[in-house]
Each structure stands twice: as structure tokens, then as C-alpha cells.
Design a protein around this motif. Structure first.
Motif, PDB file in Angstrom:
ATOM      1  N   ASN A 236      -6.271  -7.235  -5.533  1.00 28.06           N
ATOM      2  CA  ASN A 236      -7.015  -6.684  -6.651  1.00 28.06           C
ATOM      3  C   ASN A 236      -6.552  -5.255  -7.001  1.00 28.06           C
ATOM      4  O   ASN A 236      -7.077  -4.415  -7.311  1.00 28.06           O
ATOM      5  CB  ASN A 236      -8.480  -6.741  -6.321  1.00 28.06           C
ATOM      6  N   LEU A 237      -5.153  -5.343  -7.155  1.00 31.93           N
ATOM      7  CA  LEU A 237      -4.567  -4.098  -7.660  1.00 31.93           C
ATOM      8  C   LEU A 237      -3.936  -4.267  -8.956  1.00 31.93           C
ATOM      9  O   LEU A 237      -3.524  -5.337  -9.382  1.00 31.93           O
ATOM     10  CB  LEU A 237      -3.622  -3.756  -6.713  1.00 31.93           C
ATOM     11  N   GLU A 238      -4.144  -3.095  -9.591  1.00 30.83           N
ATOM     12  CA  GLU A 238      -3.662  -3.063 -11.020  1.00 30.83           C
ATOM     13  C   GLU A 238      -2.346  -2.361 -11.118  1.00 30.83           C
ATOM     14  O   GLU A 238      -2.149  -1.309 -10.191  1.00 30.83           O
ATOM     15  CB  GLU A 238      -4.854  -2.523 -12.207  1.00 30.83           C
ATOM     16  N   VAL A 239      -1.589  -2.007 -12.241  1.00 29.96           N
ATOM     17  CA  VAL A 239      -0.362  -1.392 -12.284  1.00 29.96           C
ATOM     18  C   VAL A 239      -0.958   0.021 -12.311  1.00 29.96           C
ATOM     19  O   VAL A 239      -0.180   0.814 -11.573  1.00 29.96           O
ATOM     20  CB  VAL A 239       0.353  -1.728 -13.482  1.00 29.96           C
ATOM     21  N   SER A 240      -1.838   0.388 -12.796  1.00 30.31           N
ATOM     22  CA  SER A 240      -2.515   1.781 -12.748  1.00 30.31           C
ATOM     23  C   SER A 240      -2.706   2.294 -11.571  1.00 30.31           C
ATOM     24  O   SER A 240      -2.965   3.622 -11.457  1.00 30.31           O
ATOM     25  CB  SER A 240      -3.524   1.905 -13.887  1.00 30.31           C
ATOM     26  N   ASP A 241      -2.894   1.430 -10.356  1.00 29.40           N
ATOM     27  CA  ASP A 241      -3.324   1.708  -9.196  1.00 29.40           C
ATOM     28  C   ASP A 241      -1.848   2.231  -8.259  1.00 29.40           C
ATOM     29  O   ASP A 241      -2.154   2.858  -7.228  1.00 29.40           O
ATOM     30  CB  ASP A 241      -3.876   0.852  -8.428  1.00 29.40           C
ATOM     31  N   LEU A 242      -0.996   1.846  -8.957  1.00 29.63           N
ATOM     32  CA  LEU A 242       0.259   2.154  -8.293  1.00 29.63           C
ATOM     33  C   LEU A 242       1.144   3.281  -8.932  1.00 29.63           C
ATOM     34  O   LEU A 242       0.904   3.823  -9.927  1.00 29.63           O
ATOM     35  CB  LEU A 242       1.141   0.770  -8.179  1.00 29.63           C
TER      36      LEU A 242
ATOM     37  N   PHE B  33       0.840  -1.207  -0.079  1.00 34.87           N
ATOM     38  CA  PHE B  33      -0.261  -0.166  -0.095  1.00 34.87           C
ATOM     39  C   PHE B  33       0.702   1.387  -0.114  1.00 34.87           C
ATOM     40  O   PHE B  33       0.398   2.279  -0.506  1.00 34.87           O
ATOM     41  CB  PHE B  33      -0.911  -0.073   1.176  1.00 34.87           C
ATOM     42  N   THR B  34       2.004   1.230   0.227  1.00 36.23           N
ATOM     43  CA  THR B  34       3.123   2.336   0.322  1.00 36.23           C
ATOM     44  C   THR B  34       3.202   2.649  -1.144  1.00 36.23           C
ATOM     45  O   THR B  34       3.832   3.675  -1.338  1.00 36.23           O
ATOM     46  CB  THR B  34       4.321   1.894   1.171  1.00 36.23           C
ATOM     47  N   LEU B  35       3.048   1.809  -2.038  1.00 34.26           N
ATOM     48  CA  LEU B  35       3.023   1.861  -3.559  1.00 34.26           C
ATOM     49  C   LEU B  35       1.987   2.459  -4.256  1.00 34.26           C
ATOM     50  O   LEU B  35       1.998   2.920  -5.534  1.00 34.26           O
ATOM     51  CB  LEU B  35       3.613   0.758  -4.473  1.00 34.26           C
ATOM     52  N   LEU B  36       0.857   2.782  -3.526  1.00 29.87           N
ATOM     53  CA  LEU B  36      -0.634   3.213  -4.095  1.00 29.87           C
ATOM     54  C   LEU B  36      -0.072   4.523  -4.735  1.00 29.87           C
ATOM     55  O   LEU B  36       0.442   5.510  -4.124  1.00 29.87           O
ATOM     56  CB  LEU B  36      -1.371   3.309  -3.273  1.00 29.87           C
ATOM     57  N   ASN B  37      -0.660   4.913  -5.776  1.00 31.92           N
ATOM     58  CA  ASN B  37      -0.604   6.444  -6.243  1.00 31.92           C
ATOM     59  C   ASN B  37      -1.426   7.265  -5.269  1.00 31.92           C
ATOM     60  O   ASN B  37      -2.426   6.832  -4.322  1.00 31.92           O
ATOM     61  CB  ASN B  37      -1.045   6.545  -7.706  1.00 31.92           C
TER      62      ASN B  37
ATOM     63  N   VAL C  73       7.331  -4.260  -7.422  1.00 31.61           N
ATOM     64  CA  VAL C  73       6.296  -4.848  -6.685  1.00 31.61           C
ATOM     65  C   VAL C  73       6.263  -6.142  -7.157  1.00 31.61           C
ATOM     66  O   VAL C  73       6.268  -6.712  -8.100  1.00 31.61           O
ATOM     67  CB  VAL C  73       5.220  -3.686  -7.052  1.00 31.61           C
ATOM     68  N   CYS C  74       5.766  -6.842  -6.093  1.00 32.96           N
ATOM     69  CA  CYS C  74       5.072  -8.381  -6.553  1.00 32.96           C
ATOM     70  C   CYS C  74       3.922  -8.711  -6.911  1.00 32.96           C
ATOM     71  O   CYS C  74       2.878  -7.981  -6.486  1.00 32.96           O
ATOM     72  CB  CYS C  74       5.141  -9.068  -4.953  1.00 32.96           C
ATOM     73  N   GLY C  75       4.109  -9.118  -8.206  1.00 36.07           N
ATOM     74  CA  GLY C  75       2.726  -9.336  -9.105  1.00 36.07           C
ATOM     75  C   GLY C  75       1.806 -10.287  -7.956  1.00 36.07           C
ATOM     76  O   GLY C  75       0.656 -10.053  -8.389  1.00 36.07           O
TER      77      GLY C  75
ATOM     78  N   GLY D 181       6.739   4.553 -11.022  1.00 40.07           N
ATOM     79  CA  GLY D 181       7.889   4.355 -10.898  1.00 40.07           C
ATOM     80  C   GLY D 181       8.480   2.714 -10.717  1.00 40.07           C
ATOM     81  O   GLY D 181       9.815   2.457 -10.750  1.00 40.07           O
ATOM     82  N   ILE D 182       7.468   2.100 -10.624  1.00 36.78           N
ATOM     83  CA  ILE D 182       7.944   0.459 -10.282  1.00 36.78           C
ATOM     84  C   ILE D 182       8.043  -0.127 -11.466  1.00 36.78           C
ATOM     85  O   ILE D 182       7.361  -0.110 -12.563  1.00 36.78           O
ATOM     86  CB  ILE D 182       6.737   0.105  -9.291  1.00 36.78           C
ATOM     87  N   ARG D 183       8.675  -1.344 -11.230  1.00 35.36           N
ATOM     88  CA  ARG D 183       8.533  -2.635 -12.138  1.00 35.36           C
ATOM     89  C   ARG D 183       7.881  -3.451 -11.554  1.00 35.36           C
ATOM     90  O   ARG D 183       7.684  -3.760 -10.427  1.00 35.36           O
ATOM     91  CB  ARG D 183      10.069  -3.055 -12.550  1.00 35.36           C
ATOM     92  N   VAL D 184       7.101  -4.534 -12.291  1.00 36.92           N
ATOM     93  CA  VAL D 184       6.317  -5.596 -11.761  1.00 36.92           C
ATOM     94  C   VAL D 184       6.982  -6.918 -11.766  1.00 36.92           C
ATOM     95  O   VAL D 184       7.625  -7.247 -12.744  1.00 36.92           O
ATOM     96  CB  VAL D 184       4.890  -5.779 -12.527  1.00 36.92           C
TER      97      VAL D 184
END
Length: 180
Positions: free
Chosen positions: A147-153, A104-108, A138-140, A156-159
Motif C-alpha cells: 500500500n505504498l505510493e510513489v509519494s511515500d518514497l 522500506f529502505t526507499l521510504l522518504n 522500485v518494484c511496482g 530519485g527512484i524509477r518505478v
């Protein structure tokens, strides 16, 4: 005599206080975050001639979602500690894999605000870490489980396929594993 001693003690206290305040936190590699202090009497220090390959397994959630997670800031501290000891930035290879409660520290900001009613205070730390050369993943599997998508984060991360496989990939390559 009593006033002279009192004045001396007060003066000494002020001099020592100013000296301590003048030696505030330093940010040699990650600018503005992970402040650390010089310890002149330290005899055990990182070797500036070595290359440090560090994989941070970041799974601990924030204690207060309205403040910077001490665990995210600790990544910055770790990098700054090496820098203060004289290790050149190019000799500090840091990879961070975020999973579990730390995800959750990675949420946009939009998603963080929806969940915690404030903008994400950790994103500035992640930006500074990335600017200092850290690779943030971030751990896929954790994303899917929540239930998170890349667009939620944060963008600057890589999955990563998973935190587990990231660890088993980089440790055999000589990365030291730190668990936060």
C-alpha cells in the motif's frame, strides 16, 4: 636488554598500526559510502578494459532500521571495488531493483520516521549511488502489496512494472544478476 626489546616491540607495533590506519577505507566511485580496502596481493581483479553491466536484485530488508542497511551499502561497495581495481566509472553500468523487505529502505524521511522513529539513513547512500551513475528502481508490485505510493518514497527512484520483469528484461541484455 629487556627494556630495549620491549621498546622495539612497542615501536614496531606503533609503526604497523599507523600503516594499517593510514590505509583506511576508500570510496573511489560512490563517495562516502561502501568503503573498501586495497588488496595489493590480490591476483584476481576486475579487468579495467571491460564494461560491467550489473543488475542488483535488492530484496533483503535492513537488520537495524536505525542504521544504513548493509545491503544498500553493499551496492556502493561493489561499485567502489570495481573502481579501485581501475575500472572507469563510465564502464560500470549498475541497475538496482528494490523489492520485498528492502522496499522500506526507499521510504522518504517522513514515512520512514513514522514507521521507524528516525530519518531514513539509507537515503544518503541512494543519493550517492545515483550521483555515481546507478539507476535505482522500485518494484511496482511490491509497492502495491504494501500500500505504498510513489509519494511515500525517495524521489530519485524509477518505478518498474515488477522486479521479476526487470530481471527478465536486463539479463538477456547482458547484465549480470547479483542478489542482495
Amino acid at each position: 636488554m629487556k627494556n630495549t626489546i620491549s621498546a622495539f616491540v612497542l615501536g614496531l607495533f606503533l609503526v604497523l598500526s599507523v600503516d594499517v590506519l593510514a590505509q583506511g577505507p576508500q570510496f573511489p566511485i560512490v563517495k562516502g559510502f561502501g568503503g573498501i580496502f586495497e588488496i595489493p596481493e590480490a591476483t584476481e581483479r576486475p579487468d579495467p578494459k571491460l564494461e560491467y553491466k550489473i543488475l542488483v536484485d535488492l530484496s533483503t530488508g535492513a537488520e537495524d532500521n536505525k542504521a544504513i542497511s548493509r545491503w544498500v551499502d553493499n551496492v556502493a561497495r561493489m561499485m567502489n571495488l570495481h573502481g579501485l581495481a581501475g575500472v572507469p566509472q563510465e564502464n560500470i553500468k549498475v541497475k538496482v531493483v528494490v523489492h520485498g523487505g528492502a522496499i522500506f529502505t526507499l521510504l522518504n524521511d517522513e514515512n520512514y520516521k513514522e514507521r521507524f522513529e528516525v530519518d531514513n539513513p539509507n537515503l544518503k547512500v541512494y543519493e550517492a549511488l545515483k550521483a555515481a551513475g546507478a539507476d535505482i528502481m522500485v518494484c511496482g508490485q511490491s509497492m502495491r502489496a504494501r500500500n505504498l505510493e510513489v509519494s511515500d518514497l525517495w524521489p530519485g527512484i524509477r518505478v518498474a512494472h515488477s522486479a521479476l520483469t526487470t530481471i527478465t528484461t536486463y539479463v538477456p541484455q547482458g547484465y549480470v544478476l547479483l542478489k542482495f
